[in-house]
Structure formats: C-alpha cells, structure tokens
Design a protein around this motif. Structure first.
Motif, PDB file in Angstrom:
ATOM      1  N   PRO A 170      36.184  45.564  28.169  1.00 59.99           N
ATOM      2  CA  PRO A 170      36.589  46.559  29.168  1.00 59.99           C
ATOM      3  C   PRO A 170      37.005  45.886  30.476  1.00 59.99           C
ATOM      4  N   VAL A 171      37.892  46.536  31.178  1.00 59.28           N
ATOM      5  CA  VAL A 171      38.389  46.056  32.467  1.00 59.28           C
ATOM      6  C   VAL A 171      37.943  47.036  33.545  1.00 59.28           C
ATOM      7  N   ILE A 172      37.365  46.479  34.629  1.00 58.10           N
ATOM      8  CA  ILE A 172      36.850  47.286  35.738  1.00 58.10           C
ATOM      9  C   ILE A 172      37.549  46.853  37.015  1.00 58.10           C
ATOM     10  N   TRP A 173      38.049  47.831  37.742  1.00 60.64           N
ATOM     11  CA  TRP A 173      38.636  47.590  39.063  1.00 60.64           C
ATOM     12  C   TRP A 173      37.737  48.214  40.121  1.00 60.64           C
ATOM     13  N   ILE A 174      37.535  47.466  41.213  1.00 58.59           N
ATOM     14  CA  ILE A 174      36.778  47.970  42.360  1.00 58.59           C
ATOM     15  C   ILE A 174      37.681  47.838  43.578  1.00 58.59           C
ATOM     16  N   ILE A 175      38.135  48.977  44.086  1.00 61.17           N
ATOM     17  CA  ILE A 175      39.077  49.025  45.204  1.00 61.17           C
ATOM     18  C   ILE A 175      38.369  49.657  46.397  1.00 61.17           C
ATOM     19  N   GLY A 176      38.600  49.083  47.602  1.00 56.97           N
ATOM     20  CA  GLY A 176      37.993  49.679  48.779  1.00 56.97           C
ATOM     21  C   GLY A 176      38.278  48.902  50.042  1.00 56.97           C
ATOM     22  N   SER A 177      37.506  49.206  51.053  1.00 54.58           N
ATOM     23  CA  SER A 177      37.697  48.648  52.395  1.00 54.58           C
ATOM     24  C   SER A 177      36.947  47.322  52.512  1.00 54.58           C
ATOM     25  N   SER A 178      36.557  46.991  53.727  1.00 55.81           N
ATOM     26  CA  SER A 178      35.904  45.698  53.967  1.00 55.81           C
ATOM     27  C   SER A 178      34.547  45.604  53.274  1.00 55.81           C
ATOM     28  N   TYR A 179      33.914  46.731  52.955  1.00 57.71           N
ATOM     29  CA  TYR A 179      32.645  46.673  52.210  1.00 57.71           C
ATOM     30  C   TYR A 179      32.874  46.050  50.830  1.00 57.71           C
ATOM     31  N   GLY A 223      39.672  44.369  47.691  1.00 57.60           N
ATOM     32  CA  GLY A 223      39.164  44.834  48.974  1.00 57.60           C
ATOM     33  C   GLY A 223      40.073  44.437  50.125  1.00 57.60           C
ATOM     34  N   LYS A 224      40.191  45.305  51.119  1.00 59.96           N
ATOM     35  CA  LYS A 224      41.006  45.041  52.306  1.00 59.96           C
ATOM     36  C   LYS A 224      40.309  45.633  53.515  1.00 59.96           C
ATOM     37  N   GLY A 225      40.126  44.803  54.550  1.00 54.10           N
ATOM     38  CA  GLY A 225      39.472  45.270  55.760  1.00 54.10           C
ATOM     39  C   GLY A 225      40.262  46.347  56.473  1.00 54.10           C
ATOM     40  N   GLY A 226      39.557  47.396  56.913  1.00 55.16           N
ATOM     41  CA  GLY A 226      40.193  48.491  57.631  1.00 55.16           C
ATOM     42  C   GLY A 226      40.978  49.452  56.768  1.00 55.16           C
ATOM     43  N   MET A 227      40.861  49.371  55.446  1.00 60.02           N
ATOM     44  CA  MET A 227      41.627  50.263  54.570  1.00 60.02           C
ATOM     45  C   MET A 227      41.177  51.711  54.755  1.00 60.02           C
ATOM     46  N   ARG A 228      42.177  52.578  54.937  1.00 54.61           N
ATOM     47  CA  ARG A 228      41.933  54.001  54.951  1.00 54.61           C
ATOM     48  C   ARG A 228      42.283  54.575  53.581  1.00 54.61           C
ATOM     49  N   TRP A 229      42.005  55.867  53.421  1.00 57.29           N
ATOM     50  CA  TRP A 229      42.201  56.437  52.095  1.00 57.29           C
ATOM     51  C   TRP A 229      43.675  56.425  51.679  1.00 57.29           C
ATOM     52  N   GLY A 230      44.590  56.511  52.597  1.00 59.59           N
ATOM     53  CA  GLY A 230      46.012  56.496  52.261  1.00 59.59           C
ATOM     54  C   GLY A 230      46.485  55.206  51.627  1.00 59.59           C
ATOM     55  N   GLY A 236      47.766  45.770  34.466  1.00 59.21           N
ATOM     56  CA  GLY A 236      47.544  46.879  33.540  1.00 59.21           C
ATOM     57  C   GLY A 236      46.467  47.803  34.063  1.00 59.21           C
ATOM     58  N   PRO A 237      46.480  49.074  33.676  1.00 57.73           N
ATOM     59  CA  PRO A 237      45.453  50.008  34.179  1.00 57.73           C
ATOM     60  C   PRO A 237      44.068  49.630  33.657  1.00 57.73           C
ATOM     61  N   PRO A 238      43.036  49.823  34.453  1.00 62.33           N
ATOM     62  CA  PRO A 238      41.681  49.467  34.020  1.00 62.33           C
ATOM     63  C   PRO A 238      41.061  50.559  33.145  1.00 62.33           C
ATOM     64  N   ASP A 239      39.943  50.228  32.562  1.00 61.75           N
ATOM     65  CA  ASP A 239      39.162  51.214  31.821  1.00 61.75           C
ATOM     66  C   ASP A 239      38.236  52.004  32.732  1.00 61.75           C
ATOM     67  N   ILE A 240      37.761  51.345  33.790  1.00 54.19           N
ATOM     68  CA  ILE A 240      36.873  51.984  34.757  1.00 54.19           C
ATOM     69  C   ILE A 240      37.388  51.644  36.156  1.00 54.19           C
ATOM     70  N   LEU A 241      37.471  52.650  36.996  1.00 54.49           N
ATOM     71  CA  LEU A 241      37.930  52.466  38.370  1.00 54.49           C
ATOM     72  C   LEU A 241      36.845  52.933  39.327  1.00 54.49           C
ATOM     73  N   VAL A 242      36.464  52.049  40.266  1.00 51.80           N
ATOM     74  CA  VAL A 242      35.491  52.370  41.310  1.00 51.80           C
ATOM     75  C   VAL A 242      36.229  52.306  42.643  1.00 51.80           C
ATOM     76  N   VAL A 243      36.124  53.372  43.429  1.00 52.87           N
ATOM     77  CA  VAL A 243      36.811  53.454  44.724  1.00 52.87           C
ATOM     78  C   VAL A 243      35.764  53.704  45.803  1.00 52.87           C
ATOM     79  N   HIS A 244      35.805  52.835  46.826  1.00 55.01           N
ATOM     80  CA  HIS A 244      34.934  53.020  47.996  1.00 55.01           C
ATOM     81  C   HIS A 244      35.821  52.973  49.234  1.00 55.01           C
ATOM     82  N   ALA A 245      36.233  54.134  49.691  1.00 52.71           N
ATOM     83  CA  ALA A 245      37.102  54.246  50.860  1.00 52.71           C
ATOM     84  C   ALA A 245      36.964  55.649  51.428  1.00 52.71           C
ATOM     85  N   GLY A 246      37.503  55.836  52.622  1.00 51.95           N
ATOM     86  CA  GLY A 246      37.448  57.137  53.286  1.00 51.95           C
ATOM     87  C   GLY A 246      36.603  57.133  54.538  1.00 51.95           C
ATOM     88  N   GLY A 247      35.729  56.156  54.693  1.00 48.36           N
ATOM     89  CA  GLY A 247      34.893  56.120  55.893  1.00 48.36           C
ATOM     90  C   GLY A 247      35.696  55.856  57.152  1.00 48.36           C
TER      91      GLY A 247
END
Length: 391
Positions: A205-214, A240-247, A261-272
């Motif tokens: 399985p492939v897992i992507w974790i996308i989000g801000s500086s955290y 991860g990218k510092g200062g990323m907003r949800w857009g 390629g698209p992952p099997d599991i996607l984790v998103v931590h953004a919006g703060g």
C-alpha cells in the motif's frame, strides 16, 4: 499567332473558324495524351495520325480527366489503329497501372509501398479490387465469401485441400451473458514464472501525508521515532510545506499524482492557518467539498482528515475566539467525512495549556508534542491497514 477563347463570347464573335477550333482541340488532346503516357508530343501525334480515323461523333473536350483520355486511347487500341505501338510504351502503361494498384492496396492495408511490392504475385492477383466510392472501406471489411474474387489465403487453402480451421471460442473471464452455454470450458494457462508469481503477491500500500509545517517537521521526527516508512508495512510519502493553507492541498495532490500515482491512503493535516481569515462554516464547507471531490476522482482511496490541533498562539485572532472556531470546524467535519467513508484523526492529548508540548514560538510541537501528534496518526493508519488485510 495566339488565340484566346473567352467563355463570355460565342465562337463566331471571336473570329475563329470551326477548323481552327478543331485544330486547337486536337492539339490539346495530343498534349494531354503525351503527358499521361509519358511520351513526347511529336511521337504521340505521329501515333494518332497513323491510327485509323476515330469516331467524330464523340469529341474529347480539353477539360476532360486523364481517365477519359485513357479510355479513348484503349478504344483506339482495340480498333487496330495503334496496334503498332511499341512494347516500351505498353510496358510503361502496365507499370503505371501496377504501381497505382500497389499504392491503393498498401494504403488500405496499413503497410508501406516497399513491403507491398515484396509480397507474392499470387496474393496481388487474388486481391479483389475496391471501388473508392463514398466512404473509404478497408480490405478487411470486404465480404470475400460473397465476392467473385475470393481472398488469396482462401484460394490457397482450397488449392491445397486443407480444411478451414474454426476461430477459437472467446471466453468471458468476468461474468457470463445470458443464454450462453454453462458447460465446462478448458482454458490453457501459461506456466508460472518468477515474474508472474511476484505479480500475484499483494501490492504494497502507498500512503501520502500532506499538510503544513506540522507535517514537514513531523517527517524528521517520524524517522527517528518509528524508522523508515513510518514503521508500517507500506510506502509512506510526506508532502509538507510551511504556512500551507487549505487552498494549497488539492494543487499539491494533483501535481504529485502524475509522478507517483494516486495513493491508497491519504492523510491531510491542514486548515489551521485559515482560521481567523474565513468563517468556520465556510472553511468546513470548503474542506468537505474538496475531500468529496477527491473521493469522486479516486473512489478506492481511503481519506483521513487530521483534526486541527490546539495552539498557544494564533496569527489571525485572539486564542480564545480562534480555538472556538477550531472546535466548530472539527465538529462539522466529523459528520461530513462519513458521507464518503472517510474518518477524522483526533489529537485529544495535545492541549494548549501544556507548555511541554510546544516550542518557544508557542505554535509548533516540541519533541514530546511531535511524539503524541505522530502517535495518533500512526495508530489510525495501523487500523486502516489491518482492515485492508482482512478484506
């Protein structure tokens, strides 16, 4: 003397007699015949003059096509007038016909002209002629069974006396249409090799974790705490990218998808980083819309939204007001992600009043804070992978 004919004036007004017009038509005829046969004008004129007098009831007009002139020349040949034509000119005509036939057959069979010339003469002679009228037809679309010119392969089989082989029966591997035979059908399976055995094994399985500086800071902490690939039996990739907003979440996802390629599991931590700039209802609605869009494009992908964590300091408002908006956004998303089978990763142990969890900037996590933050994500990913193995 140069004569100019105008379409707007009759022949008697142009000052030309009928004999002069006839000589002009005859000269034009000789020129067209000479250009079509590849001979000189004088040679063509001598051959036509030595031939028997043609039928004057039919006059060849200057604007007629070369095919009409070719038919006229053929009629003269059968009358015995041009029987003295040299074998050289006859061979040139035959070569032109054969070359034109080669080009037509090569174009409709999808091969080059050189390959078509290298085919056997029997196959060329047995190929039926095709009249290119209306829509263009392929040679494979011609009904050889009802045609007076059977195909070369069929004639060779008939000459050799070998029975025609029946086409192999196509077997539907997935499902079966109504009305078909349900009897046993034998399918010859190829021998298994090392590559086929490897391909039959379950894919990692492939897992992507996308989000801000955290997420950007958490990648290094996860390597020290859990090891490679987040300590999971999967391929984990961090974006991860510092200062990323949800857009910036969807553009980052679609920019990486063609490469990895698209992952099997996607984790998103953004919006703060959006809190204080937009209302909590508007932010939650946009997050739900984008996650639903991802689920529609990739229905097999499992989506997990990491809840917006607490902070000691917020950039765009007072901590008490922003913290209230944060709770409202997380509450709305808990109900929203259930519509497409997603889930929310909670962080109940990350409280803003615990100074040991934050760095001096009062925003990012300390070593202990990262351990709790990554532990929550790790435990949820383990459960998802276990469910995939059971199914």
């Amino acid at each position: 003397m140069v004569f100019v004919l105008s379409n707007s004036q009759p022949a008697f007004q142009s000052g030309l007699r009928s004999s002069e017009l006839q000589s002009l038509h005859k000269r034009r005829r000789y020129e067209l015949l000479a250009s079509y046969r590849g001979t000189s004008f004088a040679e063509t004129q001598n051959l036509c003059l030595s031939a028997s007098k043609p039928d004057k009831s039919r006059q060849i007009q200057p604007f007629e096509e070369p095919s009409v002139l070719f038919k006229t020349a053929a009629s003269v040949d059968t009358s015995g007038g041009l029987t003295s034509i040299s074998s050289k000119n006859s061979s040139v005509l035959q070569a032109n016909r054969q070359d034109q036939r080669y080009k037509t057959l090569a174009r409709y069979r999808g091969i080059s002209l050189v390959e078509k010339r290298q085919t056997s003469s029997v196959q060329l002679q047995d190929t039926p002629r095709i009249q290119l009228l209306g829509k263009r037809k392929r040679l494979s679309d011609v009904d050889h069974e009802n045609s007076d010119f059977p195909s070369a392969a069929k004639r060779l089989r008939l000459s050799e006396g070998t029975p025609q082989q029946k086409r192999p029966t196509m077997i539907r591997l997935k499902g079966r249409r109504k009305g078909t035979d349900s009897g046993p059908k034998s399918v010859s399976e190829p021998p298994k090799t090392a590559s086929t055995i490897k391909s039959e094994q379950p894919r990692t399985p492939v897992i992507w974790i996308i989000g801000s500086s955290y997420i950007r800071r958490g990648e290094e902490a996860a390597q020290r705490q859990f090891g490679t690939n987040f300590g999971l039996r999967a391929k984990v990739q961090w974006f991860g990218k510092g200062g990323m907003r949800w857009g910036g979440v969807l553009p980052r996802f679609y920019s990486e998808a063609p490469t990895h390629g698209p992952p099997d599991i996607l984790v998103v931590h953004a919006g703060g980083n959006d809190l204080g700039l937009v209302s909590p209802v508007e932010l939650a609605s946009q997050i739900q819309k984008d996650l639903s869009h991802l689920h529609k494009d990739f229905p097999e992908m499992r989506i997990a939204f990491s809840a917006i964590n607490e902070r000691q300091s917020w950039r765009y408002g007072r901590p008490g007001r922003i913290n209230s908006n944060r709770k409202q956004v997380n509450s709305l998303l808990r109900r929203a992600v259930r519509s497409f089978g997603g889930l929310v990763i909670e962080h109940p142990e990350l409280r803003f009043f615990n100074n040991t969890l934050f760095l001096p900037d009062r925003v990012h996590f300390s070593k202990r804070g990262n351990s709790l933050f990554l532990g929550s994500i790790h435990s949820v990913l383990e459960k998802i992978l276990a469910q995939r193995c059971n199914t």
